[in-house]
Design an enzyme around this catalytic site. Structure first.
Site, PDB file in Angstrom:
ATOM      1  N   GLU A   1       0.440  -1.242  -0.647  1.00 47.40           N
ATOM      2  CA  GLU A   1       0.085  -0.342   0.455  1.00 47.40           C
ATOM      3  C   GLU A   1       0.773   0.906  -0.262  1.00 47.40           C
ATOM      4  O   GLU A   1       1.984   1.539   0.644  1.00 47.40           O
ATOM      5  CB  GLU A   1      -1.072   0.036   1.418  1.00 47.40           C
ATOM      6  CG  GLU A   1      -2.542  -1.009   0.951  1.00 47.40           C
ATOM      7  CD  GLU A   1      -3.415  -0.794   2.130  1.00 47.40           C
ATOM      8  OE1 GLU A   1      -4.629  -1.488   2.527  1.00 47.40           O
ATOM      9  OE2 GLU A   1      -2.913   0.313   2.983  1.00 47.40           O
TER      10      GLU A   1
ATOM     11  N   HIS B   1       2.020   0.652  14.685  1.00 47.85           N
ATOM     12  CA  HIS B   1       1.198   0.287  14.274  1.00 47.85           C
ATOM     13  C   HIS B   1       0.166  -0.058  15.153  1.00 47.85           C
ATOM     14  O   HIS B   1      -0.642  -1.211  14.233  1.00 47.85           O
ATOM     15  CB  HIS B   1       1.689  -0.596  13.262  1.00 47.85           C
ATOM     16  CG  HIS B   1       2.510   0.557  11.396  1.00 47.85           C
ATOM     17  ND1 HIS B   1       2.828   1.789  11.306  1.00 47.85           N
ATOM     18  CD2 HIS B   1       3.527  -0.028  11.503  1.00 47.85           C
ATOM     19  CE1 HIS B   1       3.312   1.991  10.458  1.00 47.85           C
ATOM     20  NE2 HIS B   1       4.336   1.017  10.748  1.00 47.85           N
TER      21      HIS B   1
ATOM     22  N   ARG C   1     -14.653  -9.550  14.867  1.00 45.47           N
ATOM     23  CA  ARG C   1     -14.955  -9.423  16.179  1.00 45.47           C
ATOM     24  C   ARG C   1     -15.218  -7.788  16.999  1.00 45.47           C
ATOM     25  O   ARG C   1     -14.919  -6.931  16.433  1.00 45.47           O
ATOM     26  CB  ARG C   1     -13.657  -9.594  16.695  1.00 45.47           C
ATOM     27  CG  ARG C   1     -12.674  -9.044  16.210  1.00 45.47           C
ATOM     28  CD  ARG C   1     -11.344  -9.404  16.649  1.00 45.47           C
ATOM     29  NE  ARG C   1      -9.799  -8.789  15.996  1.00 45.47           N
ATOM     30  CZ  ARG C   1      -9.635  -7.214  16.174  1.00 45.47           C
ATOM     31  NH1 ARG C   1     -10.267  -7.293  17.141  1.00 45.47           N
ATOM     32  NH2 ARG C   1      -8.630  -7.360  15.591  1.00 45.47           N
TER      33      ARG C   1
HETATM   34  P1  ADP Z   1      -3.515  -4.742  11.212  1.00 42.38           P
HETATM   35  O1  ADP Z   1      -4.370  -5.643  10.340  1.00 42.38           O
HETATM   36  O2  ADP Z   1      -1.889  -5.409  11.535  1.00 42.38           O
HETATM   37  O3  ADP Z   1      -4.010  -3.678  12.628  1.00 42.38           O
HETATM   38  P2  ADP Z   1      -4.048  -2.259   9.989  1.00 42.38           P
HETATM   39  O4  ADP Z   1      -4.056  -2.370   8.232  1.00 42.38           O
HETATM   40  O5  ADP Z   1      -5.017  -2.240  10.242  1.00 42.38           O
HETATM   41  O6  ADP Z   1      -3.018  -3.127  10.191  1.00 42.38           O
HETATM   42  O7  ADP Z   1      -2.958  -1.061  10.071  1.00 42.38           O
HETATM   43  C1  ADP Z   1      -2.420  -1.058  11.448  1.00 42.38           C
HETATM   44  C2  ADP Z   1      -1.973   0.129  11.363  1.00 42.38           C
HETATM   45  O8  ADP Z   1      -1.183   0.851  10.317  1.00 42.38           O
HETATM   46  C3  ADP Z   1      -3.004   1.805  10.947  1.00 42.38           C
HETATM   47  O9  ADP Z   1      -3.761   1.916  11.829  1.00 42.38           O
HETATM   48  C4  ADP Z   1      -2.417   2.478  10.718  1.00 42.38           C
HETATM   49  O10 ADP Z   1      -1.341   3.665  11.817  1.00 42.38           O
HETATM   50  C5  ADP Z   1      -1.034   2.164   9.999  1.00 42.38           C
HETATM   51  N1  ADP Z   1      -1.052   2.101   8.433  1.00 42.38           N
HETATM   52  C6  ADP Z   1      -1.934   0.645   7.899  1.00 42.38           C
HETATM   53  N2  ADP Z   1      -1.678   1.061   6.713  1.00 42.38           N
HETATM   54  C7  ADP Z   1      -1.311   2.098   6.292  1.00 42.38           C
HETATM   55  C8  ADP Z   1      -0.768   2.951   5.251  1.00 42.38           C
HETATM   56  N3  ADP Z   1      -1.623   2.415   3.990  1.00 42.38           N
HETATM   57  N4  ADP Z   1      -0.008   3.948   5.095  1.00 42.38           N
HETATM   58  C9  ADP Z   1       0.291   4.538   6.104  1.00 42.38           C
HETATM   59  N5  ADP Z   1      -0.037   3.632   7.172  1.00 42.38           N
HETATM   60  C10 ADP Z   1      -0.781   2.612   7.458  1.00 42.38           C
END
Ligand code: ADP
Length: 665
Positions: free
Chosen positions: A203, A238, A294
């Protein structure tokens, strides 16, 4: 068609198991806990009506063991299973196994879990439903050339993300094409270990977005509602640290769009039950990130502003009932903020801490404060599970009242035995930028200088208080307290022969030691300080509660002595002192320099240091994987590597020597 639930098995542990038991009990439902060998004495086990052992400590053999879980449900006569979050909560096979065994799964249908289980599939599904996603690659072709070409097409910085991911694990930010292959390999390694699946999506890495998510609920009748949104932008690695509801400062049109997109998302997969649709929000745009099928860790902030019990709603929906309320009957009141309290060391890259919680005290009777915890004083925090020990949730009539209450609650929380993020959480919620609601996912990094390194808050007042408490304990050890012979505290007899004696106390903080002399008075001591004589008088109760008068000021504090270590809690600050036996040789106080040890038991997954190499402060030397996460052991200062004591694949114990450093010539 509704089905009764008389007995509910909770396929989880810790705070969420405890929280589910509470609601089930209030609904008149019998509860069954399950536990691994590491949790025999855990709080959730003690609280449930019945508890069954499901296996050894590693999650794979216990909390993730589908067959053992279904067996436990059959043996205990459970007619339903609540999976909590994590573990089996988003495992479609488990939902199906429940169905096959005739047990109600308190969660969505397996098909909905499956549809959202892969971030790649979910992205494609949402695009088809007209919901915007972050520009990226979600193809099935995982060939390294394909991924690299896709990365170049997306541009840098970008994010490599496990398609099966969760909890921020296995994600890597890649700044340039040259870093891509290494980052991909490392992400794949972590993803394989954490999820058993190393497929990746790519991404575009958005600069400082906000994480805003919408709570949705759907019943089998087809009724789908939202329960407003939460902001979870304050993150480390994250992973969420502080969450709040509603999200501050969003325009009404944007809120509406997010809520509508979330409902469209739930409808697209025929969703049933509690779900959360996560978005990244930049200035005026939003992008779908994923749907969690969930209950979320942070659901209490939604409960606080809506006055609803989300676990009760889940159970009702699982019984086949309609949602208790229609959209226009769901209102929002005030603001709520939650802080996740974990046994981890923020100063050491948020390294999880394991061991005994020697002392644990939460504040009682604070207005609008709720504490969800799964541990008690004396519990062991195990290497096998998440280090989250409690959630501190505060609700107020507006955001600033909620923040104020959260500050007070964190200030009143005392933990000794393991390092925690309590100090960091306090700094965050006290930060002016947080108060202004100027938050995004880069908050902790951006304000690093303000947030870190403030743990040792020492001033003369705290030192005097420490000396006072230490002397009281010292005197105490020569007297006996009939009421509590094990308490290190208590009133000294006050009986002294002849002239007032002078007592001496030596305290060590880190590498500093200091000695104070106190002339005894009937009610305390007079200390000789650089600013003159200061009298410290007062009492130390058997539970460590200190009421002291220092000069003209009255101070309330709490002291905890464990072995030779005394921790003082004053005004939300804590200070830990080593009580030094004056007869101990000074050499014992010094730490062997240059020897870098493993901060915890784990597996060595990478060694970048080589003997003879010159390194700069902060350079990663060895990477140890523990608790499914990689932790870099870095150079504490500039220097040269004298020896490397481990190799990739080594299993190391906590404290095991990894690298020896020396000063560069
Ligand atoms: P997980 O499922 O491991 O929790 P997520 O896809 O929910 O991963 O992403 C967790 C965090 O990572 C987000 O809340 C954000 O802070 C960061 N993040 C995810 N995707 C992006 C992105 N494309 N650009 C910037 N930060 C991102």
């Amino acid at each position: 068609m509704t089905r009764p639930i008389r007995t509910l098995l909770i396929a989880n542990r810790g705070e969420i198991a405890v929280r589910i038991i509470r609601t089930a009990r209030s609904m008149g439902i019998r509860t069954v806990a399950v536990f691994s060998d590491a949790d025999t004495d855990a709080l959730h086990v003690a609280m449930a009506d019945e508890a069954l052992r499901i296996g050894p400590a590693p999650a794979r053999a216990s909390y993730l063991a589908i067959e053992a879980m279904i067996d436990a449900a059959c043996v205990s006569g459970a007619d339903a299973i609540h999976p909590g979050y994590g573990f089996l909560a988003e495992n479609a096979d488990f939902a199906e196994a429940c169905l096959a065994a005739g047990v109600i799964f308190v969660g969505p249908p397996a098909a909905a879990i499956r549809a959202m289980g892969s971030k790649a599939d979910a992205r494609r599904l949402m695009q088809a439903a007209g919901v915007p996603v972050v520009p990226g690659y979600d193809g099935a072709d995982q060939g390294i050339e394909t991924l690299e070409a896709a990365a170049v097409a997306i541009g840098f910085p970008l994010l490599v993300k496990p398609s099966a991911g969760g909890g921020g694990k296995g994600m890597r930010v890649v700044g340039s094409a040259t870093e891509f292959r290494d980052a991909l390999a490392s992400a794949k390694r972590e993803a394989l270990s954490a999820f058993g699946d190393d497929r990746m999506i790519l991404e575009k890495y958005l600069g400082q977005p906000r994480h805003v998510e919408v709570q949705v609920f759907a019943a089998r009748t087809g009724r789908t509602v939202h329960l407003f949104e939460r902001d979870c932008s304050i993150q480390r690695r994250h992973q969420k640290v502080i969450e709040e509801a509603p999200a501050p400062g969003l325009s009404e049109p944007l809120r509406r769009e997010l809520r509508n997109a979330a409902i469209a998302c739930a409808r697209a997969v025929d969703y049933v039950g509690a779900g959360t649709v996560e978005f990244l929000v930049t200035k005026d745009q939003f992008f779908f990130m994923e749907m969690n099928t969930r209950l979320q860790v942070e659901h209490p902030v939604t409960e606080a502003i809506t006055g609803l019990d989300l676990v009760e709603w889940q159970i009702r929906v699982a019984r086949g009932e309609d949602l208790p309320r229609a959209q226009d009957e769901i209102a929002m009141r005030g603001h709520a903020v939650e802080a996740r309290l974990s046994t981890e060391d923020p100063e050491a890259g948020f390294l999880p801490q394991t061991g005994r919680l020697d002392h644990l005290r939460f504040p009682v009777e604070l207005d609008g404060v709720r504490i969800d915890t799964g541990v008690r004083q004396g519990d062991d925090v195990s290497i096998h599970y998440d280090p989250l020990i409690a959630k501190v949730i505060a609700h107020g009539s507006d955001r600033s009242e909620a923040i104020g209450r959260l500050r007070a609650a964190l200030a009143g929380t005392e933990i000794v035995g393991l390092k925690t993020n309590r100090g960091l959480l306090s700094e965050i919620v006290a930060h002016p930028a947080f108060a202004q609601g100027s938050i995004d996912t880069g908050f902790i990094e951006a304000h690093q200088a303000d947030l870190f390194g403030r743990a040792d808050h020492l001033d003369e007042r705290i030192l005097l208080l420490a000396a006072f408490a230490a002397l009281r304990a010292q005197e105490r050890s020569t007297a006996v307290d009939a009421a509590d012979p094990f308490s290190p505290w208590g009133e000294p007899t006050g009986w002294r022969l002849g002239e007032p004696a002078t007592l001496r106390v030596t305290l060590a903080i880190g590498e500093r030691t200091m000695t104070l002399e106190g002339a005894c008075r009937a009610d305390g001591y007079v200390f000789d300080t650089p600013t003159g004589h200061v009298a410290v008088t007062g009492t130390v109760a058997a539970d460590g509660a200190i009421l002291a008068r220092i000069g003209d000021r009255l101070v309330h504090a709490h002291g905890v002595i464990i072995g030779e270590r005394m921790t003082l809690f004053v005004d939300g600050h804590e200070a830990a002192f080593e009580l030094v036996d004056p007869r101990r040789p000074a050499s014992e106080l010094a730490v062997a320099p240059g020897r870098l040890t493993s901060p915890m038991p784990g597996l060595v997954v990478a060694v970048t240091a080589a003997a003879g190499q010159t390194v700069v402060k902060g350079a990663p030397l060895v990477i140890v994987e523990a608790m499914k996460m990689e932790h870099a052991v870095t150079a504490p200062r500039d220097g040269r590597i004298r020896a490397v004591k481990v190799a990739i694949g080594d299993q190391v114990a906590a404290g095991a020597e990894l690298v020896v450093m020396e000063d560069a010539a």
